[in-house]
Design a protein around this motif. Structure first.
Motif, PDB file in Angstrom:
ATOM      1  N   PHE B 622       0.829  -1.215   0.000  1.00 19.56           N
ATOM      2  CA  PHE B 622       0.000   0.000   0.000  1.00 19.56           C
ATOM      3  C   PHE B 622       0.858   1.257   0.000  1.00 19.56           C
ATOM      4  N   VAL B 623       2.030   1.197   0.596  1.00 24.77           N
ATOM      5  CA  VAL B 623       2.943   2.348   0.565  1.00 24.77           C
ATOM      6  C   VAL B 623       3.496   2.511  -0.853  1.00 24.77           C
ATOM      7  N   ALA B 624       3.887   1.389  -1.436  1.00 24.68           N
ATOM      8  CA  ALA B 624       4.439   1.432  -2.796  1.00 24.68           C
ATOM      9  C   ALA B 624       3.423   2.050  -3.758  1.00 24.68           C
ATOM     10  N   GLU B 625       2.194   1.583  -3.665  1.00 26.61           N
ATOM     11  CA  GLU B 625       1.148   2.121  -4.557  1.00 26.61           C
ATOM     12  C   GLU B 625       0.983   3.619  -4.385  1.00 26.61           C
ATOM     13  N   ASP B 626       0.972   4.041  -3.138  1.00 24.60           N
ATOM     14  CA  ASP B 626       0.805   5.469  -2.845  1.00 24.60           C
ATOM     15  C   ASP B 626       1.980   6.274  -3.423  1.00 24.60           C
ATOM     16  N   PHE B 627       3.199   5.752  -3.251  1.00 24.74           N
ATOM     17  CA  PHE B 627       4.389   6.450  -3.769  1.00 24.74           C
ATOM     18  C   PHE B 627       4.339   6.558  -5.291  1.00 24.74           C
ATOM     19  N   LEU B 628       3.864   5.502  -5.938  1.00 26.65           N
ATOM     20  CA  LEU B 628       3.781   5.520  -7.401  1.00 26.65           C
ATOM     21  C   LEU B 628       2.729   6.531  -7.856  1.00 26.65           C
ATOM     22  N   LYS B 629       1.606   6.520  -7.149  1.00 27.43           N
ATOM     23  CA  LYS B 629       0.516   7.429  -7.499  1.00 27.43           C
ATOM     24  C   LYS B 629       0.930   8.893  -7.334  1.00 27.43           C
ATOM     25  N   ARG B 630       1.684   9.145  -6.272  1.00 27.22           N
ATOM     26  CA  ARG B 630       2.107  10.530  -6.007  1.00 27.22           C
ATOM     27  C   ARG B 630       3.330  10.930  -6.828  1.00 27.22           C
ATOM     28  N   GLY B 631       3.914   9.978  -7.532  1.00 22.80           N
ATOM     29  CA  GLY B 631       5.127  10.291  -8.292  1.00 22.80           C
ATOM     30  C   GLY B 631       6.385  10.355  -7.433  1.00 22.80           C
ATOM     31  N   ILE B 632       6.273   9.890  -6.198  1.00 21.49           N
ATOM     32  CA  ILE B 632       7.464   9.861  -5.330  1.00 21.49           C
ATOM     33  C   ILE B 632       8.425   8.789  -5.854  1.00 21.49           C
TER      34      ILE B 632
END
Ligand code: SF4
Ligand code: SF4
Lengths: 179, 654
Positions: B622-632
């Motif tokens: 879930f962290v990975a997905e969030d980072f990808l979504k935010r462009g981090i």
């Protein structure tokens, strides 16, 4: 007439408040020993020994659950220790109707310290787990007059002296009927 | 039935007045163990990065560690997590004594506070009865005063955590105080912002263990071990030789090292002052040690301190122990953290000497140094005049004051005041710990591997022989061969940093005290708790199978979750640097290689961001997905790829 002296074992748990570090290990193990099933939980509110801690006045007092009493005291006194006032009730070992100390928080049934009778330990567990030396245990044998061990005899004798035989018998009959 | 944990969180929304008892997800025990681990999962799920620390949407979470309230001795930490107004990052702080066990007996593993009350309140908790109560009668009262008043009102069985006027006025380094313990690093300010003066809690419920017989024997055995082991607890409570702090730490605004300050005369004087005023030494719940020194000082409130806590004020003011004793009871009752506060005041006094602050800024300031410290305490707590600026800590104050004040901010990392230490040569593991640590204070990061080598091979062999706590054979080998403090390879520096940090992450999940575990191995190496025995204890208490590998994965998961929270709030490589003058001799080129290597060792990118691969391995998808979504992260992110090349290298030029 003098009766023959008999030997009686007195168990004494001593508390030195200057040595207490406030760890409450005594409460923890006591509640484990008396948990149902045995050792299954920790719950200081079910401990038969409670440490009254007032860290801001530096007072530490351990109290062990004593007898259950049906009536509360009719007069109280108070103590001032290091500038802090305590009511007698706070130091009282009795489970009594006026408060919830030394009563099962769920059922309200009274607790009494049994000195860890039946535990595989030569001394009560609260003393064993008190590494500060605040709690110590002594067992001594004393020789006592045999009749003094019968509390009921002593009580009845007192009543007779005070009220006379007739009144006591009448009262006993009356109370027995009401029960 | 849940064992070791109660299985419930108490959710309190101050804005709506809603109070709920919510069952927690049983799988979280295996994933995070508890304490800070699961608190951070909640922060991740519920506090997006846009939320300001002083927003009603920020959460303030009190967690009882997994072992708190169980028979495991020395486990009593309440861990408080939130986002700090000072750093705008994750805040970690914790306190001992009795609060966390009482939470468990009341039936809660966590108290999660959200929203903001419209007037000052306190939270009353007695088992299932929970109320948000008016606290207008407690307004302006000190942390100790508040506890006294509430205990009188509610009874002495209530355990109380309170803020003082500093917290009410949102001083960034305000503390939350409970009994002889204290928690700061941002949490007191957030509690004040939510207008919660105190939490009063009493519990009468059973806390169950999975294996009663074993838990009983284990608790008793460990209690004896702790009591008898001189290498755990705070040795400074009994050893009167405090040359360690006085000769090695920096005085004033973390400026002056006074080698040779400590003399037999000073030791005698300090010892006399201590014992003439010492009422008692106390321990925390279920711990036979005596780390808190309880002091009565004439005309002041009774107070207590641990370890370095007795030195911070007098070293900042170039005074002696009597000054610390005179000011500590006052400052702690005001609810000011005794690590940050003296540094802020010493900083202000340097600015005054340099002419950056003038008499106009400091109306009515006394001429003597002691009087000045009390003057600043008062201004800061009230946020009055210059105090309003200083109440935000050195970093922000320096920027607000300007006129060159920034140059005097020389001891902060990530905007947070560090322990005042200024040393000679760069020390690789310490570089990594201070740079990459996210608990903001080195005492919450270091601790398992010794700080210094032992002089002779024989002593080292003797040390290693009984070193059960050593994570693996590598550490023993390294220690045997280690002769000079800074002579450490990059591989060693990475492994030492990780092991040190890991034990703190485990303690903050289990609620174990650092003095019997994570912090204490560095002095003597004989801790009661270590990576080899904690897993078995978790199993005895909870019934859930744990082994070393599984616990190590929990550490990694919890550690990466904190990093993720901070990365999401903008923390990057440029923030990861110790104070420039922490060492007189630095090697910037080498340091950057070292940092690259550690990022790679942890599975982080060159910016210090956990890669998708790292996150997925730890079930943090879930962290990975969030980072990808935010462009981090982009998905093609790589670790620096330099570790193999450099791992055997020693620091350049040393
Ligand atoms: S175990 Fe001993 S030292 Fe600890 S609280 Fe009880 S009496 Fe005090
Ligand atoms: S070692 Fe000291 S600080 Fe830690 S739990 Fe025991 S008494 Fe408290």
């Amino acid at each position: 007439m003098e009766g023959q002296k008999v030997k009686k074992k007195i168990k004494e748990i001593r508390f030195d408040m200057d040595k207490c570090n406030g760890c409450r290990c005594c409460e923890i193990v006591c509640s484990q020993v008396h948990a149902n099933p045995k050792y299954s939980s920790v719950n200081p509110a079910k401990s038969r020994i409670r440490v009254i801690i007032d860290e801001f006045a530096d007072n530490y007092v351990a109290i062990r659950a004593g007898q259950y009493t049906e009536a509360e005291c009719n007069a109280r006194n108070s103590f001032t220790i290091r500038g802090r006032e305590f009511g007698t009730c706070e130091f009282c070992p009795a489970a009594c109707p006026s408060r919830d100390a030394f009563k099962d928080p769920e059922s309200g049934l009274p607790f009494k310290c049994d000195a860890c009778e039946g535990e595989d330990s030569d001394i009560p567990m609260c003393v064993k787990e008190c590494h500060s030396g605040a709690l110590t245990y002594i067992e001594r044998e004393v020789e006592v007059e045999p009749h003094t061990t019968d509390e009921l005899q002593v009580s009845v004798a007192t009543l007779l002296k005070r009220h006379g035989l007739e009144k006591v018998v009448d009262t006993i009959a009356k109370v027995a009927k009401e029960l | 039935m849940r064992y070791g944990e109660t299985g419930y969180f108490l959710e309190i929304d101050l804005s709506t007045g809603n109070i709920e008892k919510v069952e927690s997800d049983p799988r979280w025990l295996e994933l995070y163990v508890g304490g800070q681990g699961s608190a951070d999962r909640i922060l991740w799920d519920r506090v997006p990065p846009e939320v300001e620390p002083f927003s009603p949407d920020n959460l303030l979470i009190f967690s009882a560690g997994l072992f708190c309230g169980t028979p495991i001795p020395g486990a009593n930490r309440t861990i408080v997590n939130t986002f700090s107004p000072q750093t705008n990052l994750h805040a970690h702080t914790m306190m001992g004594s009795y609060f966390a066990p009482e939470m468990k007996f009341a039936g809660y593993d966590k108290i999660i506070i959200k929203g903001k009350a419209d007037k000052l309140v306190y939270i009353y908790i007695c088992d299932d009865k929970v109320e948000i109560r008016d606290a207008s009668h407690l307004k302006g009262l000190g942390t100790y005063d508040t506890q006294e008043v509430l205990k009188k009102e509610l009874g002495h069985r209530f355990q109380i955590a309170a803020i003082g006027p500093a917290g009410e006025n949102r001083v960034f380094y305000a503390s939350i105080d409970h009994s002889h313990a204290s928690a700061a690093r941002g949490a007191g300010a957030v509690m004040g912002d939510k207008r919660v003066k105190a939490i009063a809690i009493k519990g009468t419920k059973d806390l169950y263990v999975a294996n009663p017989q074993k838990a009983f024997e284990l608790g008793n055995r460990l209690r004896k071990e702790i009591a008898e082991n001189p290498h755990v607890g705070d040795w400074m409570a009994v050893d009167e030789d405090d040359s360690f702090h006085h000769d090695n730490f920096a005085w004033g605004n973390a400026r002056v090292r006074r080698k040779g300050y400590w003399t037999p005369e000073i030791e005698e004087r300090f010892t006399r002052i201590k014992y003439d005023h010492l009422d008692r030494q106390t321990g925390c719940f279920n711990c036979p040690k005596r780390c808190h020194n309880v002091i009565s000082w004439p005309g002041r409130k009774r107070f207590s301190y641990k370890c370095f806590g007795k030195d911070t004020y007098h070293m900042a003011a170039f005074q002696e122990l009597d000054f610390s004793y005179d000011i500590l009871g006052v400052a702690q009752n005001l609810g000011l953290d005794s690590y940050t506060t003296p540094q802020v005041i010493a900083f202000a006094l340097e600015l005054y000497e340099a002419g950056i602050l003038t008499d106009n800024d400091l109306p009515g300031m006394p001429n003597d140094i002691k009087g000045r410290f009390f003057y600043f305490l008062d201004k800061i707590v009230k946020r009055e005049g210059i105090g309003d600026i200083l109440a935000d800590g050195v970093y922000w104050a320096a920027r607000k004051i300007g006129k060159g004040a920034e140059a005097f901010d020389h001891n902060t990392t990530k905007k947070f005041e560090q322990v005042p230490i200024k040393l000679g040569k760069l020390n690789p593991p310490y570089f990594l710990m201070i740079a990459t640590g996210e608990k903001m204070n080195i005492t919450q990061i270091e601790g398992s591997f010794p700080q210094d080598p032992l002089p002779t091979r024989e002593e080292r062999e003797e040390f290693v022989r009984g070193w059960i706590a050593a994570k693996d054979e590598r550490f023993k080998k390294w220690f045997l061969e280690w002769e000079k403090r800074e002579m450490v390879t990059i591989e060693m520096a990475c492994a030492i940093t990780e092991w040190n940090e890991a034990m703190h992450y485990i303690d903050d999940a289990t609620g174990l005290c650092g003095f019997v575990s994570s912090f204490r191995g560095q002095f003597g190496g004989r801790t009661v708790y270590h990576i080899h025995n904690i897993p078995e204890f978790i199993t005895v208490i909870t019934g859930v199978e744990f082994d070393e590998e599984k616990l190590w994965t929990v550490y990694k998961r919890n550690r990466n979750l904190v990093r993720a929270l901070n990365v999401r709030r903008g923390m990057r490589r440029e923030d990861e640097k110790p104070p420039e003058d922490h060492w007189a001799v630095r090697n910037h080129e080498y340091e950057q290689i070292l940092l690259d290597c550690y990022y790679e060792y942890q599975g982080w990118t060159k910016q210090g961001i956990p890669t998708v691969e790292t996150l997925k391995k730890l079930d943090l998808d879930f962290v990975a997905e969030d980072f990808l979504k935010r462009g981090i992260l982009t998905g093609n992110d790589e670790v620096p790829n330099v570790y193999e090349k450099y791992k055997d290298k020693y620091p350049w030029g040393i």
